[in-house]
Design an enzyme around this catalytic site. Structure first.
Site, PDB file in Angstrom:
ATOM      1  N   THR A  14      -4.225 117.503  33.572  1.00 57.24           N
ATOM      2  CA  THR A  14      -4.812 116.713  34.664  1.00 57.24           C
ATOM      3  C   THR A  14      -5.877 117.538  35.383  1.00 57.24           C
ATOM      4  O   THR A  14      -6.980 117.053  35.652  1.00 57.24           O
ATOM      5  CB  THR A  14      -3.696 116.285  35.649  1.00 57.24           C
ATOM      6  OG1 THR A  14      -2.768 115.452  34.950  1.00 57.24           O
ATOM      7  CG2 THR A  14      -4.252 115.537  36.841  1.00 57.24           C
ATOM      8  N   ASN A  63      -1.639 108.150  24.395  1.00 59.33           N
ATOM      9  CA  ASN A  63      -0.251 108.573  24.651  1.00 59.33           C
ATOM     10  C   ASN A  63       0.747 107.427  24.631  1.00 59.33           C
ATOM     11  O   ASN A  63       1.938 107.653  24.475  1.00 59.33           O
ATOM     12  CB  ASN A  63      -0.168 109.291  26.002  1.00 59.33           C
ATOM     13  CG  ASN A  63      -0.814 108.505  27.126  1.00 59.33           C
ATOM     14  OD1 ASN A  63      -1.995 108.171  27.053  1.00 59.33           O
ATOM     15  ND2 ASN A  63      -0.062 108.206  28.154  1.00 59.33           N
ATOM     16  N   GLN A  74      -2.397 114.671  23.465  1.00 57.56           N
ATOM     17  CA  GLN A  74      -1.340 114.215  22.546  1.00 57.56           C
ATOM     18  C   GLN A  74      -1.562 114.693  21.113  1.00 57.56           C
ATOM     19  O   GLN A  74      -0.642 114.642  20.299  1.00 57.56           O
ATOM     20  CB  GLN A  74      -1.239 112.681  22.578  1.00 57.56           C
ATOM     21  CG  GLN A  74      -0.687 112.138  23.880  1.00 57.56           C
ATOM     22  CD  GLN A  74       0.806 112.419  24.078  1.00 57.56           C
ATOM     23  OE1 GLN A  74       1.543 112.717  23.133  1.00 57.56           O
ATOM     24  NE2 GLN A  74       1.260 112.336  25.314  1.00 57.56           N
ATOM     25  N   SER A 106      -2.282 120.393  27.057  1.00 61.04           N
ATOM     26  CA  SER A 106      -1.165 120.652  27.960  1.00 61.04           C
ATOM     27  C   SER A 106       0.026 121.185  27.166  1.00 61.04           C
ATOM     28  O   SER A 106       0.458 120.563  26.194  1.00 61.04           O
ATOM     29  CB  SER A 106      -0.790 119.334  28.646  1.00 61.04           C
ATOM     30  OG  SER A 106       0.256 119.542  29.544  1.00 61.04           O
ATOM     31  N   ALA A 107       0.576 122.334  27.605  1.00 61.32           N
ATOM     32  CA  ALA A 107       1.601 123.024  26.820  1.00 61.32           C
ATOM     33  C   ALA A 107       2.888 122.225  26.644  1.00 61.32           C
ATOM     34  O   ALA A 107       3.547 122.312  25.609  1.00 61.32           O
ATOM     35  CB  ALA A 107       1.932 124.365  27.479  1.00 61.32           C
ATOM     36  N   HIS A 108       3.250 121.435  27.667  1.00 60.57           N
ATOM     37  CA  HIS A 108       4.575 120.798  27.590  1.00 60.57           C
ATOM     38  C   HIS A 108       4.649 119.673  26.573  1.00 60.57           C
ATOM     39  O   HIS A 108       5.718 119.143  26.305  1.00 60.57           O
ATOM     40  CB  HIS A 108       5.055 120.353  28.979  1.00 60.57           C
ATOM     41  CG  HIS A 108       4.366 119.158  29.573  1.00 60.57           C
ATOM     42  ND1 HIS A 108       4.915 117.906  29.535  1.00 60.57           N
ATOM     43  CD2 HIS A 108       3.193 119.031  30.237  1.00 60.57           C
ATOM     44  CE1 HIS A 108       4.106 117.055  30.168  1.00 60.57           C
ATOM     45  NE2 HIS A 108       3.058 117.716  30.598  1.00 60.57           N
ATOM     46  N   THR A 139      -4.030 133.184  40.870  1.00 59.17           N
ATOM     47  CA  THR A 139      -3.334 134.139  39.990  1.00 59.17           C
ATOM     48  C   THR A 139      -2.762 133.410  38.790  1.00 59.17           C
ATOM     49  O   THR A 139      -2.140 132.352  38.928  1.00 59.17           O
ATOM     50  CB  THR A 139      -2.216 134.860  40.784  1.00 59.17           C
ATOM     51  OG1 THR A 139      -2.833 135.504  41.902  1.00 59.17           O
ATOM     52  CG2 THR A 139      -1.501 135.891  39.930  1.00 59.17           C
ATOM     53  N   CYS A 189       4.199 109.437  32.584  1.00 61.18           N
ATOM     54  CA  CYS A 189       3.737 109.918  33.881  1.00 61.18           C
ATOM     55  C   CYS A 189       3.791 108.807  34.917  1.00 61.18           C
ATOM     56  O   CYS A 189       3.682 109.048  36.094  1.00 61.18           O
ATOM     57  CB  CYS A 189       2.324 110.451  33.767  1.00 61.18           C
ATOM     58  SG  CYS A 189       2.167 111.647  32.463  1.00 61.18           S
TER      59      CYS A 189
END
Ligand code: PLP
Length: 377
Positions: free
Chosen positions: A73, A152, A180, A200-202, A238, A328
């Site tokens: 996002t 998605n 996706q 996106s990693a997840h 960071t 989402c």
């Protein structure tokens, strides 16, 4: 956990043990701030730069073209808003079936920035109308084309080569929300003319709260989040070292296993599809089912009936997890904008089942038996 069945892998995926192991190790040993110049800092910096090198290599990108973010996002917001604000983009061409993080950003841009948005039509399978795209590109102001690589909710994919060639051939910038597809299909920026993509990693068995984007060196954007000089002044804050290390490991495994995962998941999908047709031949499968589709997504619409109304609820009671829309937004959005755009009758009950390499044929059989019991008893 063991007796539950998770068929909602398009909304998020479980972490792989190897990924957890890498993250644990970073948590234990490498808490240093990568901006510090002492040894703790240098170790943390190395983890980040090793991850960047590994990820860039998978896409044939250079290390200077990969930027870590908190999620896709954020990546999409950065690219779309800053292309308008800083690269002189006056028009964005997109589609009505994009993820809300793109659609709502486009709404914001139309209301607050000096740019317009045109939407290309999609057909009943969610395929983008490329003739219309070409016509739109024939004239108009400086343009960015933003079309998702894979949807998605229904799994329909664009032909990335064709769309990027069309956009770039008409002098437009090209961005794709590739969330996706990443880790499931190869994406080679040396073959396809892509200016920006987001990930996106997840979605590929990595952790939540971390993603990245690719930015071609020819179309550099300024930072979206201001502060320190992290990410070569491109994204202040960071770095999430634990997440970045986990993401890199997850993507490495996804690439190593890409073919075997695809074969396994395709078998599950086909068996599930056949089983559903046997239960009720009137069931509809949404999205492209022929060539360009995500093998892990199966969007199903059940003809209306009293039993179907309670199907999701009953599946959940029996520990079967699927999604009634896009993850989402589930629980908030009543009707899916994607299913509406492709003309799925709104009295049909739509469920998205989405698979991962961790799912089994036995699970598919169990879910089919349960659906059959619920609908036919
Ligand atoms: N784009 C697509 C196609 C998605 O499926 C999602 C998540 O569902 C996102 C973007 C948002 O990703 P993130 O959760 O990393 O913000």
């Amino acid at each position: 956990m063991t007796d539950r069945i998770y068929f909602d892998n398009a909304s998020t995926t479980p972490l792989l043990p190897e990924v957890i192991e890498v993250m644990h190790s970073v948590m234990r040993e490498d808490f240093g701030n990568p901006s510090s110049i002492h040894s703790y800092g240098r170790r943390a910096r190395k983890i980040i730069e090793d991850a960047r090198k590994s990820i860039a290599g998978l896409f044939n990108a250079s290390i200077g073209e990969i930027f870590f973010t908190s999620c896709a996002t954020e990546a999409n917001n950065t690219i779309l808003k800053n292309a308008v604000r800083h690269l002189g983009v006056k028009r964005i061409i997109s589609s009505p079936t994009e993820h809300h993080c793109v659609l709502h950003t486009l709404d914001y841009i139309q209301e607050n920035d000096d740019a317009t948005v045109d939407f290309v039509h999609v057909d009943r399978e969610g395929n983008v109308d490329l003739d219309q795209l070409e016509k739109l590109l024939e004239d108009g102001p400086k343009t960015m084309v933003s079309l998702m690589m894979a949807n998605n909710e229904i799994g329909t994919m664009i032909d990335i080569g064709q769309v990027s060639a069309l956009a770039k051939g008409h002098g437009a910038l090209f961005h794709t929300d590739a969330v996706q597809a990443i880790g499931k299909y190869p994406l080679d920026v040396s073959k396809h003319d892509i200016d920006y993509f987001s990930a996106s990693a997840h979605k590929f068995h990595g952790p939540k709260g971390v993603g990245f984007f690719y930015m071609n060196q020819d179309h550099v954007l300024p930072p979206f989040i201001h502060g320190g000089g992290q990410e070569r002044n491109m994204r202040a804050g960071t770095e999430n070292i634990i997440g970045i290390a986990g993401m890199s490991k997850a993507l490495e495994i996804a690439y190593m296993e890409m073919e075997s995962r695809k074969n396994h998941i395709s078998r599950l999908r086909e068996k599930f599809k056949k089983g559903l047709i046997a239960i009720n031949p009137e069931i509809r499968f949404n999205g492209n089912q022929i060539d360009n589709y995500l093998h892990h997504v199966l969007s199903v619409s059940f003809p209306p009936s009293e039993k179907v109304e309670l199907l999701m609820f009953n599946l959940d009671i029996h520990g079967i997890c699927a999604s009634s829309g896009s993850a989402c937004t589930s629980g908030i959005e009543q009707t899916s904008h994607v299913l509406e755009a492709i003309g799925v009758p709104m009295d049909y009950v739509s469920i998205r089942f989405s698979f991962s390499p961790l799912n089994t044929l036995e699970e598919v059989e169990k879910v089919l038996r349960r659906i059959s019991e619920i609908l036919l008893r």
